[in-house]
Design an enzyme around this catalytic site. Sequence first.
Site, PDB file in Angstrom:
ATOM      1  CB  CYS A 204      43.562  42.660 -40.454  1.00  0.00           C
ATOM      2  SG  CYS A 204      44.741  41.370 -40.062  1.00  0.00           S
ATOM      3  CG  HIS A 339      38.438  42.097 -37.077  1.00  0.00           C
ATOM      4  ND1 HIS A 339      38.954  42.608 -38.242  1.00  0.00           N
ATOM      5  CD2 HIS A 339      39.352  41.209 -36.618  1.00  0.00           C
ATOM      6  CE1 HIS A 339      40.139  42.059 -38.482  1.00  0.00           C
ATOM      7  NE2 HIS A 339      40.403  41.197 -37.503  1.00  0.00           N
ATOM      8  CG  HIS A 379      40.887  37.982 -42.422  1.00  0.00           C
ATOM      9  ND1 HIS A 379      40.871  39.280 -42.883  1.00  0.00           N
ATOM     10  CD2 HIS A 379      41.549  38.028 -41.221  1.00  0.00           C
ATOM     11  CE1 HIS A 379      41.474  40.071 -42.006  1.00  0.00           C
ATOM     12  NE2 HIS A 379      41.889  39.327 -40.995  1.00  0.00           N
TER      13      HIS A 379
END
Length: 545
Positions: A204, A339, A379
């Site tokens: 990620c 995040h 995401h």
Amino acid sequence: MSDPHDARIARALHTIERLQARLAVAEGAAREPIAVVGLGCRYPGGADTPEAFWQLLAEGRDAIGPVPADRWDADALHDPDPAAPGRIVTREGGFVPDPQLFDAAFFGIAPREAASLDPQQRLLLEVAWEAMEDAGLPPTQLSGQPVGVFVGISSQDHSHHLLQQPSEAIDAYLATGNAHSVAAGRLSYTFGFTGPSLAVDTACSSSLVAVHLACQSLRAGECSVALVGGVNRILSPAFGINFSRARMLAPDGRCKAFSAMADGFGRGEGCGVVVLKRLSDAQRDGDTVLAVVRGSAVNQDGRSSGLTAPNGPAQQAVIRQALKAAGVAAAQVDYVEAHGTGTALGDPIEAGALGAVFAEGRAADRPLAIGSVKANVGHLEAAAGLCGFIKVVLALQHGRLPAQLHAQPPSPHIDWAALPLALPHAGQVWAPHADGSPRRAGVSSFGFSGTNAHVVLEASPAVAAAPSGEPGDADGADVLMLSARDGDALRALAARHAQALRAGNAWRAHCDSARRGRARLPHRLAVVAASAAQAADRLAAWAAA
């Protein structure tokens, strides 16, 4: 007669002065600010230009929707029980349509090769071209130049699909069409770049780590311009099933960062590309500086409570390292693009880390604003960090912090009263500071691999306004020149320019950018107008004719 001893002392002092001067130059180069000079993107919700992406953010839109029918049968695979084998708890996510659409001929790719080409490579080619044009750097003029390419990428859905075919169907292009290394290498090959070219996979955090590496490469003189990309395409349900079984996915497909409703993340896809230069080079070349990277850092969780579990002390450490590299105090940062996946475990840990770092020297009446673009578009996994980076660049440009979606009521697992943090539940003005200091923001991205990254951004240096009657004026008679490889592409380009002008681009600055930054291709269009509105109408009418 002079004393030889004094002469030796004088020579020694002169040598020390020269060495100190060289050291100062080296230290200055190692910390030189990096300019963001171009942007390109394809994100969910029709955000296929930076202007459209900003409009989505400014309007507080939720771009999450049903899984497209060309991916998989979401109803057939749905089960609300995360323990159900082979099923997914959600039917929704953030998607960019038509992964198979690609103008292969534009990039000199034969139809047979294009058939095996990962849609992630397709997106990177298209968005990189647009980012370079946005930067006023025609791709055709950069061939043979030391341009670096740094790509965050981790998904392998397309190669997995091809490998399920009978072995007789495997062609000569499977490897080059799907290898992550070639996702970066193909950009360099297609445009003739000779600088460093690499793919980065830290899960990620991949694309924000790529930003860090690009800045280091620019400061080291390995490249004069750097393209940083982050891309993700969701073509298979396989990893959705995996994340569902791991109880990571939100049933409604939405990231509800820092909210009491946080129950997992929602997947998203898309591509972003930014063009970077050393600030001194950008100023010398007269580039439009959109924002400035002051510093960045990367670290690892190490031995935490679990392989994929976040590590609060490691998050604190990477942020402190980035602030030190930037030469910026924690109290000088106004906003952090977190995040912020929207998990009951991760959000409180991240909020605690942010509070511990940014409380230092901060006035009680000036809390740190935090947010996460994942609430808007999902995401984006390997592309997530760069998506947040682009959001912050746009927010700095527009002087506004977008509203944080799905954050009410705030998480009860975060001590909001004790931490100097605030969620912008409604969009708010991000005004210049009264003391003249620049607006600053941080961007965080944490990989489930354990690799963390943080970047410190700053508003671009002020530039003098153009004198009356110059191309920088918003209105006034001017000509917009467009070109493309064929007529259909030219009509699509005209429609995109109409959209950008209606989204608020200044007319004469837009024309000037097109003159400086666009490649000269065979099919051409010139539109004369006196304002952005008039030009948008004429472009739209021509595109629809």
